[in-house]
Design a protein around this motif. Structure first.
Motif, PDB file in Angstrom:
ATOM      1  N   GLU A  84      -1.983   3.001  -4.283  1.00  0.00           N
ATOM      2  CA  GLU A  84      -2.394   1.629  -4.308  1.00  0.00           C
ATOM      3  C   GLU A  84      -1.918   0.960  -5.652  1.00  0.00           C
ATOM      4  O   GLU A  84      -2.361   1.719  -6.597  1.00  0.00           O
ATOM      5  CB  GLU A  84      -3.965   1.341  -4.130  1.00  0.00           C
ATOM      6  N   VAL A  85      -1.482  -0.138  -5.350  1.00  0.00           N
ATOM      7  CA  VAL A  85      -0.997  -0.734  -7.037  1.00  0.00           C
ATOM      8  C   VAL A  85      -1.715  -2.177  -7.037  1.00  0.00           C
ATOM      9  O   VAL A  85      -1.676  -2.793  -6.100  1.00  0.00           O
ATOM     10  CB  VAL A  85       0.544  -0.859  -7.079  1.00  0.00           C
ATOM     11  N   LEU A  86      -2.369  -2.158  -7.986  1.00  0.00           N
ATOM     12  CA  LEU A  86      -3.135  -3.499  -8.238  1.00  0.00           C
ATOM     13  C   LEU A  86      -2.448  -4.252  -9.335  1.00  0.00           C
ATOM     14  O   LEU A  86      -2.593  -3.489 -10.606  1.00  0.00           O
ATOM     15  CB  LEU A  86      -4.592  -3.381  -8.817  1.00  0.00           C
ATOM     16  N   GLU A  90      -2.954  -9.075  -7.023  1.00  0.00           N
ATOM     17  CA  GLU A  90      -2.410  -8.796  -5.912  1.00  0.00           C
ATOM     18  C   GLU A  90      -2.645  -7.268  -5.729  1.00  0.00           C
ATOM     19  O   GLU A  90      -2.651  -6.507  -6.519  1.00  0.00           O
ATOM     20  CB  GLU A  90      -0.878  -8.935  -6.222  1.00  0.00           C
ATOM     21  N   HIS A  91      -2.623  -6.866  -4.449  1.00  0.00           N
ATOM     22  CA  HIS A  91      -2.780  -5.324  -4.171  1.00  0.00           C
ATOM     23  C   HIS A  91      -1.729  -4.859  -3.243  1.00  0.00           C
ATOM     24  O   HIS A  91      -1.416  -5.621  -2.290  1.00  0.00           O
ATOM     25  CB  HIS A  91      -4.287  -5.460  -3.264  1.00  0.00           C
ATOM     26  N   PHE A  92      -1.098  -3.965  -3.512  1.00  0.00           N
ATOM     27  CA  PHE A  92       0.130  -3.375  -2.727  1.00  0.00           C
ATOM     28  C   PHE A  92      -0.396  -1.956  -2.263  1.00  0.00           C
ATOM     29  O   PHE A  92      -1.133  -1.117  -3.109  1.00  0.00           O
ATOM     30  CB  PHE A  92       1.384  -3.256  -3.426  1.00  0.00           C
ATOM     31  N   GLU A  93      -0.161  -1.508  -1.273  1.00  0.00           N
ATOM     32  CA  GLU A  93      -0.364  -0.265  -0.573  1.00  0.00           C
ATOM     33  C   GLU A  93       0.878   0.351  -0.226  1.00  0.00           C
ATOM     34  O   GLU A  93       1.411  -0.429   0.956  1.00  0.00           O
ATOM     35  CB  GLU A  93      -1.501  -0.335   0.405  1.00  0.00           C
ATOM     36  N   LEU A  94       1.296   1.517  -0.817  1.00  0.00           N
ATOM     37  CA  LEU A  94       2.501   2.053  -0.208  1.00  0.00           C
ATOM     38  C   LEU A  94       2.160   2.986   0.970  1.00  0.00           C
ATOM     39  O   LEU A  94       1.105   3.430   1.111  1.00  0.00           O
ATOM     40  CB  LEU A  94       3.224   2.903  -1.419  1.00  0.00           C
TER      41      LEU A  94
END
Length: 135
Positions: A84-86, A90-94
Motif C-alpha cells: 500500500e502506498v500513501l 491518495e491511497h494506492f494498493e498494488l
C-alpha cells in the motif's frame, strides 16, 4: 558409498572433465587429481524424486552447481505481500504478489539434488565449544 562406487564416480568425473576439455580449469581449481579440497566422504546427494515431506527442509542444489544452495522444501509456499502506498490523501494498493517460497520450476526438477540440513544441536554445540575456547 563403497570403495567401488567411489572409484566409479571418480572415473566418471575424470571422463566428464576430459570430454569437455576442462583439465586446465580442474588443475587451477584443486591442483589436479586426487583433489586436495576438503573430503566429501559420507555426503551422498539425492535426486529430487527421492525427497518426501518426512525429510523436511533440506539443502537443494541445481546441477551443475553455479549458485549457493536453497534451504527449504518443495512445500514452501512463501508469503503473499500486499503493498500500500500513501501519498498525501491518495491511497494506492498494488496487486498481491507471491514472494519467497520454492524457487524452482517443474522443468528444473530433473537437475535438482539435495542433502539433509545440518543437525542444529550439533552446530550449537560446536558454537558453544568455540565460545568457550575464546573465553
Amino acid at each position: 558409498m563403497s570403495e567401488m562406487n567411489h572409484t566409479a564416480w571418480a572415473r566418471s568425473m575424470i571422463g566428464f572433465i576430459r570430454e569437455r576439455g576442462l583439465e586446465r580449469e580442474f588443475q587451477d581449481w584443486c591442483g589436479g587429481w586426487p583433489c586436495r579440497v576438503a573430503s566429501v566422504d559420507g555426503i551422498v546427494p539425492r535426486r529430487f524424486e527421492e525427497w518426501s515431506e518426512d525429510h523436511g527442509d533440506v539443502l537443494w542444489f541445481r546441477s551443475p552447481i553455479v549458485e549457493p544452495p536453497y534451504f527449504g522444501s518443495p512445500t514452501c509456499l512463501g508469503r503473499t505481500m500486499v503493498i500500500e502506498v500513501l501519498v498525501g490523501r491518495e491511497h494506492f494498493e498494488l496487486p498481491p504478489r507471491q514472494t519467497g517460497g520454492w524457487p524452482f520450476d517443474q522443468d528444473e526438477e530433473r537437475d535438482l539434488w539435495w542433502l539433509p540440513g545440518p543437525d542444529g544441536n550439533a552446530v550449537q554445540s560446536a558454537i558453544d565449544a568455540a565460545l568457550v575456547g575464546e573465553g
